[in-house]
Design a protein around this motif. Structure first.
Motif, PDB file in Angstrom:
ATOM      1  N   GLU A 507       0.864  -1.197   0.000  1.00 40.58           N
ATOM      2  CA  GLU A 507       0.000   0.000   0.000  1.00 40.58           C
ATOM      3  C   GLU A 507       0.897   1.242   0.000  1.00 40.58           C
ATOM      4  N   PRO A 508       0.838   2.101  -1.044  1.00 39.65           N
ATOM      5  CA  PRO A 508       1.824   3.179  -1.217  1.00 39.65           C
ATOM      6  C   PRO A 508       1.907   4.180  -0.073  1.00 39.65           C
ATOM      7  N   THR A 509       0.768   4.615   0.466  1.00 40.31           N
ATOM      8  CA  THR A 509       0.819   5.643   1.511  1.00 40.31           C
ATOM      9  C   THR A 509       1.495   5.116   2.766  1.00 40.31           C
ATOM     10  N   LEU A 510       1.192   3.869   3.118  1.00 37.51           N
ATOM     11  CA  LEU A 510       1.817   3.266   4.296  1.00 37.51           C
ATOM     12  C   LEU A 510       3.290   2.988   4.034  1.00 37.51           C
ATOM     13  N   ASN A 511       3.624   2.650   2.807  1.00 39.19           N
ATOM     14  CA  ASN A 511       5.016   2.391   2.451  1.00 39.19           C
ATOM     15  C   ASN A 511       5.881   3.627   2.675  1.00 39.19           C
ATOM     16  N   LEU A 512       5.445   4.777   2.160  1.00 43.78           N
ATOM     17  CA  LEU A 512       6.230   6.002   2.320  1.00 43.78           C
ATOM     18  C   LEU A 512       6.264   6.430   3.784  1.00 43.78           C
ATOM     19  N   LEU A 513       5.154   6.246   4.473  1.00 43.76           N
ATOM     20  CA  LEU A 513       5.119   6.551   5.909  1.00 43.76           C
ATOM     21  C   LEU A 513       6.099   5.667   6.672  1.00 43.76           C
ATOM     22  N   ALA A 514       6.170   4.402   6.301  1.00 45.81           N
ATOM     23  CA  ALA A 514       7.012   3.455   7.034  1.00 45.81           C
ATOM     24  C   ALA A 514       8.486   3.793   6.903  1.00 45.81           C
ATOM     25  N   TRP A 515       8.955   4.124   5.701  1.00 44.97           N
ATOM     26  CA  TRP A 515      10.375   4.438   5.528  1.00 44.97           C
ATOM     27  C   TRP A 515      10.773   5.698   6.295  1.00 44.97           C
ATOM     28  N   GLN A 516       9.920   6.704   6.271  1.00 45.52           N
ATOM     29  CA  GLN A 516      10.223   7.915   7.034  1.00 45.52           C
ATOM     30  C   GLN A 516      10.244   7.623   8.524  1.00 45.52           C
ATOM     31  N   THR A 517       9.275   6.837   8.980  1.00 49.61           N
ATOM     32  CA  THR A 517       9.213   6.499  10.400  1.00 49.61           C
ATOM     33  C   THR A 517      10.442   5.716  10.825  1.00 49.61           C
ATOM     34  N   LEU A 518      10.870   4.804   9.987  1.00 51.12           N
ATOM     35  CA  LEU A 518      12.030   3.986  10.314  1.00 51.12           C
ATOM     36  C   LEU A 518      13.274   4.856  10.483  1.00 51.12           C
ATOM     37  N   LEU A 519      13.464   5.820   9.574  1.00 54.52           N
ATOM     38  CA  LEU A 519      14.616   6.717   9.690  1.00 54.52           C
ATOM     39  C   LEU A 519      14.463   7.656  10.890  1.00 54.52           C
ATOM     40  N   GLY A 520      13.243   8.122  11.133  1.00 48.74           N
ATOM     41  CA  GLY A 520      13.025   9.068  12.217  1.00 48.74           C
ATOM     42  C   GLY A 520      13.192   8.469  13.593  1.00 48.74           C
ATOM     43  N   ALA A 521      12.906   7.161  13.732  1.00 48.45           N
ATOM     44  CA  ALA A 521      12.948   6.516  15.054  1.00 48.45           C
ATOM     45  C   ALA A 521      14.077   5.500  15.186  1.00 48.45           C
ATOM     46  N   TRP A 522      14.935   5.384  14.181  1.00 50.02           N
ATOM     47  CA  TRP A 522      16.018   4.380  14.196  1.00 50.02           C
ATOM     48  C   TRP A 522      17.018   4.635  15.327  1.00 50.02           C
ATOM     49  N   PRO A 523      17.458   3.585  16.043  1.00 51.04           N
ATOM     50  CA  PRO A 523      17.029   2.193  15.932  1.00 51.04           C
ATOM     51  C   PRO A 523      15.763   1.948  16.742  1.00 51.04           C
ATOM     52  N   ILE A 524      14.889   1.123  16.217  1.00 47.99           N
ATOM     53  CA  ILE A 524      13.616   0.857  16.879  1.00 47.99           C
ATOM     54  C   ILE A 524      13.359  -0.645  16.842  1.00 47.99           C
ATOM     55  N   SER A 525      12.769  -1.161  17.903  1.00 45.52           N
ATOM     56  CA  SER A 525      12.518  -2.598  17.976  1.00 45.52           C
ATOM     57  C   SER A 525      11.399  -2.988  17.020  1.00 45.52           C
ATOM     58  N   THR A 526      11.417  -4.262  16.629  1.00 44.75           N
ATOM     59  CA  THR A 526      10.354  -4.781  15.767  1.00 44.75           C
ATOM     60  C   THR A 526       8.997  -4.670  16.450  1.00 44.75           C
ATOM     61  N   GLU A 527       8.967  -4.905  17.753  1.00 49.16           N
ATOM     62  CA  GLU A 527       7.702  -4.822  18.495  1.00 49.16           C
ATOM     63  C   GLU A 527       7.106  -3.423  18.405  1.00 49.16           C
ATOM     64  N   ARG A 528       7.916  -2.401  18.646  1.00 48.24           N
ATOM     65  CA  ARG A 528       7.408  -1.024  18.600  1.00 48.24           C
ATOM     66  C   ARG A 528       7.028  -0.618  17.178  1.00 48.24           C
ATOM     67  N   MET A 529       7.872  -0.940  16.224  1.00 51.95           N
ATOM     68  CA  MET A 529       7.608  -0.540  14.847  1.00 51.95           C
ATOM     69  C   MET A 529       6.364  -1.232  14.306  1.00 51.95           C
ATOM     70  N   SER A 530       6.221  -2.498  14.587  1.00 52.67           N
ATOM     71  CA  SER A 530       5.058  -3.237  14.094  1.00 52.67           C
ATOM     72  C   SER A 530       3.769  -2.727  14.718  1.00 52.67           C
TER      73      SER A 530
END
Length: 750
Positions: A507-530
C-alpha cells in the motif's frame, strides 16, 4: 499566576502519586516550575491514561487515593513547585456501568433518574452497542439481580426481573444492540466515535458543580495552581464553560484547543491560552527547508501517494460523516426544520466536511460558519435550499439546539477525518503531519516564525507552548530528525525507490510513511515498529480498519520491519542513512527546544524529553521514563560538566536545565520579543530573538550550511555571556556556535 514552566507526567497504575513525589526533587533541580499531571480523578479501573473518568468526587485510588494526593502536594510545597492538573469536562466512561454510579442509575431508572440530565442523551431507551451480533440477544442472562452478557453487567429497573432474560431486557430503560449499530443509531453523545465515553452536559450549572466540586476544592485549598482543560470543542458552550471555570477557580487555565494557522482563540473565554499545538507548528516548521517541497511532492506522486491535501481531507471527512459519525449527522439533521430528511442529512454532512477550522464559535467567530456555508453552496448546488434553511435557522438562534450540535460535532469530523485519517494517508513529508499542523504548508519561514512569536507575546504571553504531548503523532526529536530529510530530498527519494523495490509495503501511503518512520525513530525494535504500523494502517483506513480487518494485509504489515532487517543490504543502507542524519537531527532538536523554552509563553516539557526521545504515537509515547539516568546526568551538570552533543542526550538536558533555571531565577529576562538578524553567507541558517536581556540563537538547515565564516549576529550593545558555555559572547557565529548549535546569551554574567 502562571507557572514559570511545566513538566508533564503520565499518571497511571505503576506511576502514581508516590512516584511523582519521588521525582519532585529531580524536577526542582531541573528548574521546573510546576508538575503538570494527566487526569487524576477516578477513572475506570486499570486506566493507563485517566481520560475515562467514572467518579469526579475523589482522587484515583490506583494512584494512591486522597492520602497519596495530599502527600504529593506536601512534597511539591516543600520544594516550591506548583501543581497543574488536567481535567476532562466533556465526557465520562461508561465502559463498565457499575463503576459509574451516575450512569448505572440512569440505566436503572431512565428519565426518572436524578442523573438523566447529566448525560447528553437524545432519547430512551438508551442504545448500548455491546453485543457481538444481532443474534447475541439470546446470550443474555439474569445473575445476582443483574442483566449480564458475558462479563458485562447492567442494572434492572425495579419490578422487572421476572421472565426470560430477553423479556426482562425489553422492559429496561436501555437496549443492548450489535456494536456495529453505534455509527448510525446511537442516541447519546460520545467522545468522537468512542461509545464507551458518554458526553456530559457540563453547560448545566448543576452538572458543572457536581463534576468540578473536587477539583475546585483542590484549587481553593491551594493544592492546585493551574488547570488544563481537555477537548473544549466537544462542549455545548466552550466559552461559557471557560468563563465559569476561570471565575470559579481563579487560577491559570489553558485549553486543549487546536487552532488552524491564523485562527484566533476567542478572547472572551478569559483563559490564559491554548496548550500549545500552535506553537509546535511554528517552532518545528522553521527547521524545515521549504525549497524541498517540489521534490517530496514528486516522490509521493511517483509512488502513488495522494498529493492534493485539500481533496484528500474532503474525502476522509466524508468517509467519517458517512460511517463512524453517521449517528451524529442524523441527530443534527433531525433538528433542521422545513427540509426533507435526506437533504438535511446530506447538507449537514457536507457542512461539517467544509469547515476550515475545527469549530465556529457563534456568533463570535461567525466567519468560519459563513465560509463553510458558502463552500457547500458552491460545491453542491442541489443542496442550496437545504443549506439556506440550515443557515437561516442557525443565525436566528446561534445558541439553539441545531447550532450547538453542529458546532459540537464539526470538531469531531475534523479530528477524525483529518488528524486520524488524512494525516496517515498524506505521507508526503511526515514532519508536518502533527496535531495542529498543516501538512500542505511546507514549513514555516523565519519571518512567519518571528511574527507568530511576537503575536503570542503581545496577546497570549501566559499560554502554554509545547513540542511533544501524549497526543502528538511523533515526538519532537523524531520530527527534528525528519526535518533533515528536507535538506536531502534527492538522496532520500533515491533510497526510498531502492528500498521499496526490495522490501516495500504494497500500500503506497503506508510504504512512504514506514520508511520515514524507520529513519526518524532508528534504531527501533520490531515490536514497537510493528505496533505503530498496525495502528497507522488502521487509522488510514485504506486497506484495513479498526472495524473491518484485512488480516492478510495486517500480517504483511506486522512482518515488514523484520523483513527490512532480514535484507542485509537494505538494513545496512537504512542504518547508514539514519547515522548520517542523526547529528543534524540533534542540531534541529536543540534548536527547537531552545526556541520553545526561551520564547513567549509557558513552556511544557513532556516526560522524558529532556533527553533524546524517539517516541511515536500513543501508547508508544507513554512508556516508562528512566529517571535514574536523568538524575545521574543532572548531577554531573550541577558539578560543572559541559557535555558534548552525542547520543547520551546530555546536551539537551543541559539546555533544558539552563533555560528552565533562568526562567525560575530571572523571570524578568523572559518578557518582550524582538528578532535578531544575522548577516553573511550563512545568515539564513540561524534564527535568533531577544527577550529582555536574553538572546536565543539556534542553527537551522544545518546540512546545507556553508559554515559560519563571515556570518555575524547583530548583537545589541552590552556585555553578553553564553549561559551554556559560560564564555563571553560576541557576534561572530563561528565562535558563538563552536561548542553547541545553539546559544543562550544573557546580558552580563549568566
Amino acid at each position: 499566576m502562571a507557572p514559570r514552566s511545566t513538566y508533564r507526567v503520565q499518571m497511571r497504575p505503576g506511576f502514581g502519586f508516590a512516584d511523582a513525589a519521588a521525582i519532585a526533587d529531580y524536577l526542582d533541580d531541573l528548574g521546573v516550575g510546576a508538575l503538570y499531571s494527566s487526569p487524576i480523578l477516578t477513572p475506570v479501573k486499570g486506566s493507563t491514561h485517566g481520560y475515562d473518568v467514572v467518579d469526579t468526587s475523589r482522587a484515583n485510588p490506583e494512584l494512591g487515593g486522597e492520602e497519596g494526593r495530599q502527600a504529593l502536594v506536601r512534597r511539591l510545597r516543600e520544594l516550591g513547585l506548583d501543581f497543574v492538573v488536567d481535567i476532562v469536562p466533556n465526557h465520562m466512561s461508561v465502559e463498565v456501568p457499575a463503576q459509574n454510579a451516575w450512569w448505572w442509575d440512569v440505566l436503572a431508572n431512565g428519565p426518572a433518574s436524578e442523573f438523566a440530565g447529566y448525560f447528553d442523551i437524545e432519547s430512551f431507551p438508551v442504545l448500548l452497542p455491546v453485543l457481538g451480533s444481532d443474534d447475541a440477544i439470546d446470550e443474555l442472562a439474569i445473575k445476582d439481580g443483574k442483566l449480564t452478557y458475558y462479563d458485562h453487567e447492567f442494572p434492572l429497573a425495579e419490578g422487572t426481573a421476572t421472565g426470560t432474560a430477553r423479556e426482562v431486557h425489553e422492559r429496561q430503560h436501555y437496549r443492548l444492540v450489535n456494536w456495529r449499530r453505534a455509527g448510525a443509531e446511537l442516541n447519546y453523545r460520545r467522545f468522537f466515535d468512542v461509545t464507551t465515553l458518554a458526553g456530559v452536559r457540563v453547560e448545566v450549572p448543576e452538572v458543572f458543580d457536581a463534576t468540578h466540586a473536587e477539583v475546585l476544592r483542590w484549587v481553593a485549598d491551594g493544592d492546585v495552581q493551574g488547570l488544563r482543560v481537555d477537548h473544549p470543542d466537544g462542549l455545548a458552550d466552550p466559552g461559557g464553560y471557560a468563563r465559569r471555570l476561570v471565575e470559579r477557580s481563579g487560577t491559570w487555565v489553558v485549553v486543549e484547543k487546536i487552532l488552524e494557522p491564523g485562527e484566533p482563540l476567542p478572547e472572551s473565554w478569559g483563559v490564559a491560552g491554548t496548550t500549545g499545538y500552535d506553537a509546535l507548528r511554528e517552532v518545528c516548521g522553521v527547521f524545515v527547508d521549504q525549497s524541498a517541497e517540489p521534490a517530496f511532492t514528486g516522490l509521493a506522486r511517483e509512488l502513488g501517494v495522494p498529493v492534493d491535501f485539500a481533496a484528500l481531507v474532503e474525502e476522509c471527512r466524508q468517509l467519517i460523516t458517512s460511517t463512524s459519525l453517521a449517528t451524529e449527522v442524523r441527530r443534527i439533521a433531525n433538528h433542521v426544520v422545513g427540509v426533507d430528511a435526506m437533504s438535511a442529512r446530506r447538507a449537514v454532512g457536507e457542512l461539517m466536511v467544509a469547515f476550515a477550522v475545527y469549530r465556529s464559535y457563534l456568533p463570535e467567530h461567525e466567519r468560519y460558519w459563513a465560509g463553510a456555508v458558502e463552500r457547500v453552496r458552491t460545491a453542491w448546488p442541489e443542496l442550496a435550499e437545504a443549506v439556506a434553511a440550515i443557515d437561516t435557522q442557525v443565525r436566528a438562534d446561534p445558541g439553539g439546539e441545531l447550532a450547538t450540535r453542529l458546532q459540537q460535532t464539526s470538531g469531531m469530523v475534523v479530528a477524525k477525518g483529518t488528524e486520524d485519517t488524512a494525516f496517515y494517508r498524506y505521507s508526503r513529508f511526515l514532519a508536518l503531519n502533527e496535531v495542529g499542523g498543516s501538512p500542505d504548508h511546507f514549513g514555516v519561514s523565519v519571518e512567519e516564525f518571528h511574527a507568530a512569536q511576537a503575536a503570542r507575546e503581545a496577546d497570549w504571553p501566559a499560554a502554554m507552548t509545547t513540542l511533544s504531548t501524549h497526543d502528538t503523532k511523533r515526538s519532537e526529536d523524531v520530527r527534528a530528525r525528519l526535518a533533515v530529510l528536507a535538506e536531502l530530498p534527492d538522496e532520500f527519494a533515491a533510497a526510498v525507490r531502492r528500498w521499496t523495490e526490495r522490501v516495500g509495503i504494497a500500500e503506497p501511503t503506508l510504504n512512504l510513511l514506514a520508511w520515514q518512520t524507520l529513519l526518524g525513530a532508528w534504531p527501533i525494535s520490531t515490536e514497537r515498529m510493528s505496533a505503530y504500523l498496525d495502528k497507522a494502517a488502521k487509522e488510514a483506513k485504506v486497506r484495513t480498519t479498526w472495524v473491518d480487518h484485512d488480516e492478510e494485509f495486517e500480517a504483511q504489515v506486522q512482518a515488514w520491519h523484520k523483513s527490512v532487517l532480514d535484507d542485509e543490504e537494505v538494513a545496512a543502507e537504512v542504518a547508514a542513512f539514519a547515522e548520517k542524519i542523526t547529528p543534524y537531527g540533534w542540531s534541529n532538536a536543540l534548536g527547537q527546544k531552545l526556541l520553545q523554552l526561551a520564547g513567549p509563553g509557558i513552556p511544557d516539557v513532556y516526560q522524558g524529553t529532556e533527553l533524546w526521545d524517539l517516541s511515536l504515537v500513543d501508547p508508544d509515547n507513554r512508556r516508562d521514563v528512566d529517571f535514574d539516568t536523568r538524575r545521574a546526568l543532572l548531577g554531573r551538570l550541577a558539578g560543572g560538566w559541559r557535555p558534548p552533543v552525542d547520543d547520551t542526550g546530555a546536551a539537551k538536558l543541559h539546555l533544558v536545565r539552563t533555560v528552565l533555571r533562568l526562567r525560575r531565577e530571572r523571570p524578568e529576562l523572559f518578557t518582550g520579543y524582538r528578532p535578531v538578524r544575522a548577516t553573511g553567507p550563512a545568515a539564513e541558517h540561524v534564527v535568533a530573538f531577544e527577550r529582555s536581556g536574553l538572546i536565543a540563537v539556534a542553527t537551522r538547515l544545518p546540512v546545507r550550511s556553508p559554515g559560519w565564516t563571515g556570518t555575524d549576529l547583530a548583537l545589541p550593545a552590552g556585555d553578553w555571556t553564553d549561559a551554556l558555555t559560560g564564555r563571553p559572547a560576541a557576534g561572530a557565529l563561528g565562535d558563538l556556535l563552536s561548542d553547541y548549535p545553539v546559544a543562550v546569551l544573557v546580558r552580563g554574567q549568566a
